[in-house]
Design a protein around this motif. Structure first.
Motif, PDB file in Angstrom:
ATOM      1  N   LEU A 190     -40.668  45.809  -3.780  1.00 16.69           N
ATOM      2  CA  LEU A 190     -40.412  44.582  -4.531  1.00 16.69           C
ATOM      3  C   LEU A 190     -38.936  44.255  -4.663  1.00 16.69           C
ATOM      4  CD1 LEU A 190     -43.097  45.032  -7.342  1.00 16.69           C
ATOM      5  CD2 LEU A 190     -43.283  43.755  -5.198  1.00 16.69           C
ATOM      6  N   GLY A 191     -38.095  45.058  -4.038  1.00 17.44           N
ATOM      7  CA  GLY A 191     -36.675  44.736  -4.013  1.00 17.44           C
ATOM      8  C   GLY A 191     -35.931  45.029  -5.306  1.00 17.44           C
ATOM      9  N   TRP A 192     -36.353  46.046  -6.052  1.00 16.25           N
ATOM     10  CA  TRP A 192     -35.666  46.388  -7.290  1.00 16.25           C
ATOM     11  C   TRP A 192     -34.423  47.218  -6.988  1.00 16.25           C
ATOM     12  CZ3 TRP A 192     -40.589  48.713 -10.008  1.00 16.25           C
ATOM     13  CH2 TRP A 192     -41.497  47.668 -10.293  1.00 16.25           C
ATOM     14  N   ASP A 193     -33.346  46.952  -7.741  1.00 12.77           N
ATOM     15  CA  ASP A 193     -32.193  47.836  -7.654  1.00 12.77           C
ATOM     16  C   ASP A 193     -32.381  48.990  -8.640  1.00 12.77           C
ATOM     17  OD1 ASP A 193     -31.634  46.818 -10.186  1.00 12.77           O
ATOM     18  OD2 ASP A 193     -30.019  45.493  -9.474  1.00 12.77           O
ATOM     19  N   GLU A 194     -31.398  49.872  -8.712  1.00  7.73           N
ATOM     20  CA  GLU A 194     -31.543  51.064  -9.550  1.00  7.73           C
ATOM     21  C   GLU A 194     -31.703  50.699 -11.021  1.00  7.73           C
ATOM     22  OE1 GLU A 194     -29.040  55.155 -10.573  1.00  7.73           O
ATOM     23  OE2 GLU A 194     -28.665  54.057  -8.694  1.00  7.73           O
TER      24      GLU A 194
ATOM     25  N   HIS B 297     -69.652  17.920 -15.104  1.00  9.77           N
ATOM     26  CA  HIS B 297     -70.396  16.920 -15.853  1.00  9.77           C
ATOM     27  C   HIS B 297     -69.498  15.772 -16.294  1.00  9.77           C
ATOM     28  CE1 HIS B 297     -73.739  15.441 -18.240  1.00  9.77           C
ATOM     29  NE2 HIS B 297     -72.935  15.335 -19.281  1.00  9.77           N
ATOM     30  N   LYS B 298     -68.170  16.046 -16.393  1.00 12.28           N
ATOM     31  CA  LYS B 298     -67.236  15.026 -16.866  1.00 12.28           C
ATOM     32  C   LYS B 298     -66.296  14.502 -15.789  1.00 12.28           C
ATOM     33  CE  LYS B 298     -67.175  16.302 -21.740  1.00 12.28           C
ATOM     34  NZ  LYS B 298     -66.346  16.350 -22.962  1.00 12.28           N
ATOM     35  N   LEU B 299     -65.982  15.346 -14.801  1.00 13.39           N
ATOM     36  CA  LEU B 299     -64.973  14.979 -13.806  1.00 13.39           C
ATOM     37  C   LEU B 299     -65.458  15.293 -12.399  1.00 13.39           C
ATOM     38  CD1 LEU B 299     -61.855  16.691 -15.458  1.00 13.39           C
ATOM     39  CD2 LEU B 299     -62.503  14.283 -15.698  1.00 13.39           C
ATOM     40  N   GLN B 300     -65.123  14.438 -11.474  1.00 12.38           N
ATOM     41  CA  GLN B 300     -65.361  14.714 -10.065  1.00 12.38           C
ATOM     42  C   GLN B 300     -64.141  15.427  -9.486  1.00 12.38           C
ATOM     43  OE1 GLN B 300     -68.180  14.090  -8.145  1.00 12.38           O
ATOM     44  NE2 GLN B 300     -69.034  13.719 -10.198  1.00 12.38           N
ATOM     45  N   PRO B 301     -64.341  16.333  -8.540  1.00  8.59           N
ATOM     46  CA  PRO B 301     -63.187  17.019  -7.935  1.00  8.59           C
ATOM     47  C   PRO B 301     -62.376  16.063  -7.083  1.00  8.59           C
ATOM     48  CG  PRO B 301     -65.215  17.616  -6.803  1.00  8.59           C
ATOM     49  CD  PRO B 301     -65.630  16.810  -7.993  1.00  8.59           C
ATOM     50  N   SER B 302     -61.092  16.331  -6.971  1.00  5.54           N
ATOM     51  CA  SER B 302     -60.226  15.469  -6.169  1.00  5.54           C
ATOM     52  C   SER B 302     -60.237  15.852  -4.696  1.00  5.54           C
ATOM     53  CB  SER B 302     -58.794  15.534  -6.695  1.00  5.54           C
ATOM     54  OG  SER B 302     -58.289  16.859  -6.605  1.00  5.54           O
ATOM     55  N   GLY B 303     -60.803  17.007  -4.371  1.00  2.00           N
ATOM     56  CA  GLY B 303     -60.814  17.453  -2.987  1.00  2.00           C
ATOM     57  C   GLY B 303     -62.184  17.922  -2.558  1.00  2.00           C
ATOM     58  N   PRO B 304     -62.314  18.262  -1.294  1.00  2.00           N
ATOM     59  CA  PRO B 304     -63.600  18.750  -0.794  1.00  2.00           C
ATOM     60  C   PRO B 304     -63.856  20.196  -1.212  1.00  2.00           C
ATOM     61  CG  PRO B 304     -61.969  18.829   0.949  1.00  2.00           C
ATOM     62  CD  PRO B 304     -61.292  18.182  -0.231  1.00  2.00           C
ATOM     63  N   ALA B 305     -65.101  20.544  -1.241  1.00  2.00           N
ATOM     64  CA  ALA B 305     -65.460  21.928  -1.548  1.00  2.00           C
ATOM     65  C   ALA B 305     -65.002  22.834  -0.421  1.00  2.00           C
ATOM     66  CB  ALA B 305     -66.963  22.048  -1.751  1.00  2.00           C
ATOM     67  N   SER B 306     -64.647  24.053  -0.780  1.00  2.00           N
ATOM     68  CA  SER B 306     -64.255  25.053   0.213  1.00  2.00           C
ATOM     69  C   SER B 306     -65.139  26.269  -0.008  1.00  2.00           C
ATOM     70  CB  SER B 306     -62.770  25.411   0.066  1.00  2.00           C
ATOM     71  OG  SER B 306     -62.527  25.956  -1.211  1.00  2.00           O
ATOM     72  N   ARG B 307     -64.782  27.352   0.615  1.00  2.00           N
ATOM     73  CA  ARG B 307     -65.561  28.571   0.452  1.00  2.00           C
ATOM     74  C   ARG B 307     -64.704  29.633  -0.206  1.00  2.00           C
ATOM     75  NH1 ARG B 307     -69.105  30.466   5.420  1.00  2.00           N
ATOM     76  NH2 ARG B 307     -69.847  31.757   3.692  1.00  2.00           N
ATOM     77  N   ALA B 308     -65.197  30.162  -1.332  1.00  2.00           N
ATOM     78  CA  ALA B 308     -64.540  31.305  -1.976  1.00  2.00           C
ATOM     79  C   ALA B 308     -65.471  32.482  -1.873  1.00  2.00           C
ATOM     80  CB  ALA B 308     -64.246  30.999  -3.450  1.00  2.00           C
ATOM     81  N   GLY B 309     -64.896  33.632  -1.757  1.00  2.00           N
ATOM     82  CA  GLY B 309     -65.736  34.820  -1.658  1.00  2.00           C
ATOM     83  C   GLY B 309     -65.239  35.729  -0.565  1.00  2.00           C
ATOM     84  N   GLY B 310     -65.874  36.879  -0.441  1.00  2.00           N
ATOM     85  CA  GLY B 310     -65.426  37.859   0.528  1.00  2.00           C
ATOM     86  C   GLY B 310     -64.197  38.581   0.027  1.00  2.00           C
ATOM     87  N   ALA B 311     -63.656  39.427   0.849  1.00  2.00           N
ATOM     88  CA  ALA B 311     -62.495  40.218   0.451  1.00  2.00           C
ATOM     89  C   ALA B 311     -61.245  39.344   0.426  1.00  2.00           C
ATOM     90  CB  ALA B 311     -62.294  41.374   1.427  1.00  2.00           C
ATOM     91  N   PRO B 312     -60.525  39.281  -0.703  1.00  2.00           N
ATOM     92  CA  PRO B 312     -59.296  38.511  -0.750  1.00  2.00           C
ATOM     93  C   PRO B 312     -58.299  39.000   0.296  1.00  2.00           C
ATOM     94  CG  PRO B 312     -59.972  39.183  -2.955  1.00  2.00           C
ATOM     95  CD  PRO B 312     -60.840  39.920  -1.976  1.00  2.00           C
ATOM     96  N   THR B 313     -57.593  38.055   0.897  1.00  2.00           N
ATOM     97  CA  THR B 313     -56.658  38.404   1.959  1.00  2.00           C
ATOM     98  C   THR B 313     -55.255  38.694   1.435  1.00  2.00           C
ATOM     99  OG1 THR B 313     -56.185  36.050   2.308  1.00  2.00           O
ATOM    100  CG2 THR B 313     -57.936  37.037   3.647  1.00  2.00           C
ATOM    101  N   ALA B 314     -55.024  38.448   0.135  1.00  2.00           N
ATOM    102  CA  ALA B 314     -53.692  38.670  -0.421  1.00  2.00           C
ATOM    103  C   ALA B 314     -53.359  40.154  -0.442  1.00  2.00           C
ATOM    104  CB  ALA B 314     -53.616  38.095  -1.836  1.00  2.00           C
ATOM    105  N   SER B 315     -52.073  40.433  -0.526  1.00  2.00           N
ATOM    106  CA  SER B 315     -51.608  41.818  -0.626  1.00  2.00           C
ATOM    107  C   SER B 315     -52.173  42.469  -1.887  1.00  2.00           C
ATOM    108  CB  SER B 315     -50.081  41.838  -0.688  1.00  2.00           C
ATOM    109  OG  SER B 315     -49.614  43.059  -1.204  1.00  2.00           O
ATOM    110  N   PRO B 316     -52.467  43.773  -1.831  1.00  2.00           N
ATOM    111  CA  PRO B 316     -52.913  44.469  -3.047  1.00  2.00           C
ATOM    112  C   PRO B 316     -51.902  44.403  -4.184  1.00  2.00           C
ATOM    113  CG  PRO B 316     -53.317  45.809  -1.094  1.00  2.00           C
ATOM    114  CD  PRO B 316     -52.487  44.639  -0.647  1.00  2.00           C
ATOM    115  N   LEU B 317     -50.636  44.116  -3.854  1.00  2.00           N
ATOM    116  CA  LEU B 317     -49.610  44.012  -4.888  1.00  2.00           C
ATOM    117  C   LEU B 317     -49.309  42.569  -5.268  1.00  2.00           C
ATOM    118  CD1 LEU B 317     -47.001  46.750  -3.859  1.00  2.00           C
ATOM    119  CD2 LEU B 317     -48.932  46.915  -5.432  1.00  2.00           C
TER     120      LEU B 317
END
Length: 502
Positions: free
Chosen positions: A464-468, A406-426
Motif C-alpha cells: 500500500l506504499g506506506w513509509d516507516e 416501487h417509487k423510482l425507475q433505474p436510470s440505467g439498464p440492468a446488469s449482472r451481479a454475482g460470482g466471485a468479485p474480481t477486485a483485489s482481496p485488499l
C-alpha cells in the motif's frame, strides 16, 4: 487497491445512496446496482466493521423465533406474535438454504444440541412440533437432520455428556446447523459484486443528509475521515439508511422530528479452548435468566454467549466488561459444571450492539426486520432498515430494491451481479486493522503474535506504499482496535518495538 479521491465525487448525481456499508447495506448496493440504479454506498468506518462483525455468527434455522415466551399460551393470547414468528422462521430457513448453497466456502457446519430438562420450560414434543413446522416452512435442499438422542447416546457423546443435571435431562435434540465462518468477508464480497455491477463504494466516509429541496433531490455531504480533503456534496433521488445503531442520530440531523427507529441491545461472548473431541459440536439452550444461550464451535475454539442487555454507551467502543465476563463464565460453568472455567480460561472476548427495531409496545426491542418508509417522517424517497440480522442479508437487499423500485425507475439498464468479485482481496483496505480483521481474518482466530503482526505490517506497507512512519502509526492504531474490540486486558499484543521498514 485504494479508494478514489473524494473530490472525484463532487457534484455527482446518483439514483440511490446507501448510508451504512454493513452486510445489509452491501447487499442492497449489490441488488440496486445490478438492477440498473446508479448507486453509491458509503460507511464511516470500514465495510463490515460494525454489528456485522460482532454477531454470534450463527446462520440459524429460525428455531428461536418459534419460542412462544413464558408459555405456549403466549401465542394463543397474541396471535399476531405467532404470525410474526412464522414469518421470521420462514425467512430464517430460506436464508439458511440460500446462503449455504450460494457461499459454501463462507460457512461452517456443526452439530447443534438442545437439551430438554424435566423442570425446563419446553418438552420434547414441543421441539418435535417446532422442527416439523420449520421443515414445512423452509426449503428441503439443506436438511436439518433433526433427531432426538437416547440417554445412552448422550452418555457416549463428547461435550453433551458433560451437560449439567444429567438426572433431570429428559432428552437431547440434535440437528445440523451452520455459522458464518467470516461475516466481514461476506460483506466485502457483496461490496465487490456491487462494484462489478457499477456501484461506487467508499469506506471511512461520513455522510450528512439534507432534506430534498424543490427539485426533489437529496443532498448528501461526504467527509473523508482519513484525510484533510475538503467535504464534497453529491445528489441522489433516493437514500437508504442501513447505519445500525448510528441510524437515529443520522436521521435526526436531517429531520429533528423523525421518530426513533433503533433499540440497541448488547451481546457479549467469551472464547475458550475445549478438548479436541468437542470440535464441530455446540449447544443451544437457555441461561438462568431464561434467555437464549449458546456454546458454539469456532475453528478449533468455542465461544459462549450472548448476553441481552440494553446498551446506551458509545457504539464505537463496545467491549465485554468484567461483570459481563463473570456472568458468562457462571453460565458456562452452570451448563458444563465439569469444565471449571475461570478468567484465565478466557482467550479473548467480543461484544456488539444489535440494532433492533424500536417499538413502544415491545419493551426490549422488536427482533422483526423492518424496512421503514421515511416519507412518514418527512423524509421523502428515503428508507431505513432495522433489526436485519446477518443471516437474512440477501433477502434484505431484495426487499430494499423492491421498495426503491416501487417509487423510482433505474436510470440505467440492468446488469449482472454475482460470482466471485474480481477486485483485489485488499480492495478498499486503508489500515492494518482492515487487513488483519476484515481482509484476512487473522486477528479473529488465535492471539496474533508480535512477530506475525510486524511481518503483516511490513507486507501491507510494501503493498500500500506506506513509509516507516505510516507503518508505525498503523501498528499503534491496530493495537487500539484490538483493545476496542476485545476486552482490555484479555487480549493484547506485545509492547511496540521498532517498526519494520516499509
Amino acid at each position: 487497491m485504494t479508494r478514489a479521491a473524494l473530490a472525484a465525487l463532487d457534484a455527482q448525481s446518483f439514483d440511490v445512496i446507501v448510508v451504512g456499508g454493513g452486510v445489509n447495506g452491501a447487499s442492497a448496493a449489490r441488488d440496486l446496482s445490478a438492477a440498473g440504479y446508479r448507486t453509491l454506498v458509503v460507511d464511516k468506518g470500514d465495510f463490515g466493521s460494525g454489528a456485522s462483525s460482532r454477531s454470534s455468527r450463527l446462520l440459524h434455522c429460525g428455531l428461536r423465533y418459534l419460542a412462544p415466551g413464558r408459555s405456549l399460551f403466549d401465542f394463543v393470547r397474541h396471535p399476531g406474535r405467532f404470525r410474526t414468528a412464522l414469518r421470521m422462521a420462514k425467512l430464517g430457513m430460506e436464508a439458511r438454504s440460500e446462503f449455504v448453497k450460494a457461499c459454501p466456502e463462507r460457512t461452517a457446519v456443526m452439530k447443534l444440541h438442545f437439551p430438554v430438562y424435566r423442570d425446563g420450560p419446553y418438552r420434547g414434543w414441543q421441539l418435535d412440533a417446532a422442527f416439523r413446522l420449520l421443515q414445512a416452512l423452509g426449503p428441503k435442499d439443506v436438511p436439518l437432520d433433526y433427531e432426538r438422542l437416547s440417554r445412552a447416546e448422550v452418555a457416549r457423546s463428547p461435550l453433551i455428556s458433560g451437560l449439567r443435571d444429567q438426572d433431570k435431562l429428559a432428552s437431547v435434540a440434535r440437528f445440523r446447523e451452520y455459522q458464518f465462518d467470516w461475516p466481514e468477508r461476506v460483506c466485502l464480497d457483496a461490496i465487490g459484486e456491487a462494484e462489478q455491477a457499477g456501484a461506487v463504494a467508499r469506506n471511512y466516509t461520513q455522510a450528512a443528509l439534507s432534506k430534498p429541496r424543490a427539485d426533489g433531490l437529496w443532498r448528501v455531504t461526504l467527509t473523508d475521515l482519513r484525510s484533510q480533503a475538503a467535504p464534497v456534496t453529491v445528489a441522489a433521488r433516493s437514500v437508504v439508511v442501513t447505519a445500525g445503531v448510528w441510524m437515529d442520530g443520522l436521521l435526526h440531523e436531517a429531520e429533528p422530528r423523525a421518530g426513533r427507529k433503533i433499540f440497541g441491545t448488547k451481546g457479549c461472548h467469551i472464547v475458550v479452548q475445549l478438548p479436541p473431541e468437542c470440535r464441530g459440536l455446540g449447544v443451544a439452550t437457555l441461561n438462568s435468566l431464561q434467555e437464549p444461550f449458546y456454546c458454539l464451535p469456532w475453528k478449533h475454539l468455542h465461544y459462549f454467549g450472548p448476553t441481552e442487555t440494553e446498551y446506551r454507551g458509545d457504539p464505537d467502543r463496545v467491549f465485554v466488561t468484567d461483570d459481563e465476563c463473570d456472568f458468562l463464565l457462571r453460565e458456562a460453568n452452570r451448563l458444563f459444571p465439569g469444565l471449571g472455567l475461570t478468567r484465565s480460561s478466557v482467550l479473548f472476548t467480543w461484544a456488539g450492539v444489535r440494532p433492533l427495531t424500536y417499538d413502544e409496545n415491545v419493551p426490549f426491542g422488536n427482533r422483526s426486520r423492518v424496512l421503514h418508509d421515511l416519507s412518514l417522517d418527512g423524509l421523502p424517497n428515503a428508507f431505513a432498515m432495522t433489526a436485519g440480522p446477518v443471516m437474512t442479508h440477501r433477502s434484505a437487499g431484495r426487499e430494499i430494491l423492491s421498495a426503491v423500485a416501487h417509487k423510482l425507475q433505474p436510470s440505467g439498464p440492468a446488469s449482472r451481479a454475482g460470482g466471485a468479485p474480481t477486485a483485489s482481496p485488499l480492495a478498499h483496505a486503508e489500515t492494518l486493522s482492515d487487513i488483519l480483521f476484515r481482509r484476512t481474518g487473522e486477528a479473529w482466530t488465535d492471539p496474533f503474535e508480535e512477530d506475525a503482526m510486524m511481518r503483516a505490517a511490513a507486507e501491507a506497507g510494501a503493498l500500500l506504499g506506506w513509509d516507516e512512519d505510516r507503518t508505525r502509526r498503523e501498528i499503534a492504531a491496530y493495537r487500539d482496535e484490538v483493545d476496542a474490540i476485545f476486552r482490555p486486558g484479555t487480549r493484547t499484543v506485545a509492547p511496540m518495538r521498532e517498526a519494520p521498514a516499509a
